[in-house]
Design an enzyme around this catalytic site. Sequence first.
Site, PDB file in Angstrom:
ATOM      1  N   ASP A 108       0.832  -1.204   0.000  1.00  0.00           N
ATOM      2  CA  ASP A 108       0.000   0.000   0.000  1.00  0.00           C
ATOM      3  C   ASP A 108       0.872   1.262   0.000  1.00  0.00           C
ATOM      4  OD1 ASP A 108      -2.330   1.780   0.869  1.00  0.00           O
ATOM      5  OD2 ASP A 108      -3.286  -0.179   0.961  1.00  0.00           O
TER       6      ASP A 108
ATOM      7  N   HIS B 244      -3.710   5.993   3.729  1.00  0.00           N
ATOM      8  CA  HIS B 244      -4.452   4.855   3.181  1.00  0.00           C
ATOM      9  C   HIS B 244      -3.943   3.522   3.731  1.00  0.00           C
ATOM     10  CE1 HIS B 244      -5.749   1.989   0.005  1.00  0.00           C
ATOM     11  NE2 HIS B 244      -6.810   2.776  -0.065  1.00  0.00           N
TER      12      HIS B 244
ATOM     13  N   SER C 283     -11.384  -0.417  -0.460  1.00  0.00           N
ATOM     14  CA  SER C 283     -10.084  -0.566   0.218  1.00  0.00           C
ATOM     15  C   SER C 283     -10.245  -0.951   1.669  1.00  0.00           C
ATOM     16  CB  SER C 283      -9.295   0.746   0.170  1.00  0.00           C
ATOM     17  OG  SER C 283      -8.695   0.943  -1.060  1.00  0.00           O
TER      18      SER C 283
END
Length: 433
Positions: free
Chosen positions: A176, A219, A371
């Site tokens: 990621d 994220h 996600s």
Amino acid sequence: MKPFPASSPAVLALLVPLLLSACGQMKAVGGGTEAAYRPEFVAQVPLSAGLSTASLEATYGGRVLSEARGEGYALMGFSQGEVRSGLSAQGTQAVRVERNRDVFQGGGLTATMSARRTVWINGEFTTWASARRTVWINGVFDFLPQNTGTFQQIGLEAAQARASNLGAGIKVAVIDTGVDIEHPAFAGALAPQNEWRDFRDNDTNPDEEGVLGEGGYGHGTAVAGIVLQVAPRATILPLRVLGPDGSGDVLHVAQAIDWAVKSGARIINLSLGTDSRSNVVQDAVARAAARGVLVISSAGNDNLGSLTYPANDATSAGPAGDYSLSVGSVDGGDLKSSFSNYGKALEIVAPAENVYTPGPDNLLVSWSGTSMAAPMVTGSLALALGENLGVSSRDMAKGLVEKTTDIYRNEMNKAYKDKLGKGRLDLARFSAQ
Ligand SMILES: [Ca+2]
Ligand SMILES: [Ca+2]
Ligand SMILES: [Ca+2]
């Protein structure tokens, strides 16, 4: 120097459109002291026992990026010039070359931004105030009480009561934007430091980089935080492939998958996707599958009737499909999330709207997007594998999909019949088997 092998018509057909679309795509690398090499094209080439790195480079005209001698392959990078000279020459061996596209995107990012939803709770930064080890108290998810409803929806309390190891001993690779290494939520939960990698910047520190509230910053931290909420004693292996804008190279995704497998990860979380298939990534997924490693991918956030890659390859025949799962999103009432992609390749859905999770710099944040759905499934499988029940990871993944809650009885999902997977993640049911 020998020519670049490109004699077969199939290879030519692949190369021509790639070359056309490659004009002006070479990107500068900024930031790090030692910039990562980011080739314009990549390919996996066969590597026989007696072949040296130098002879590989002489044969193909590019640069060797990584070698796996035991498994008989190498990843190579090429400039446009190297591919072009190869095209005009007469080669003998077909190698699939693809552009090293910079189009992988963290799946949570698009939904959050397209909805103009603030990443932060109530538009404010909230300081992290949770103790990671405390899980349920009287039906409330005490770790992050804001997620109580979401976790009641998937039956997490029952599963955590049954799976008392809470994922201990299971290493989960989060490929990621990196992870906020110093965040208290990850204290004691990260893999040994010598396993960390930042493929984006070519260093060994996968700490997130970026600016609060902008782009993809946070994220990976959010994704890792969700895995740990579901499986609090799992181990997170942070591998950074996406930049602060949430995009990254197919080469780095492939290299990170190989690295995760080599480092003993049992599950790989890919909360990212692109709109076209990558051969180098798919070859890496196949290698992961061959070692029994699960690969969990997000479906994408464009409300389209097809999934992003690699999620859209998760139902392919053979081991790569068997060990892969594609994950979409529903809301708190099991309705398809407005942003979630759907389609025949979708295998399971999980609630992934307004999920509370760690944010960089000691923050608590909330994210929406497929996600966030993928790490719900990843954490669930870590929880299951942590019980050492003697069930293969492949069969665990299959069981997780089979023991879901039917969501098609709901009229509002009828338009998506058989396009939201078997059902919604149901850990009470799954853990009762
Ligand atoms: Ca940091
Ligand atoms: Ca770094
Ligand atoms: Ca599958």
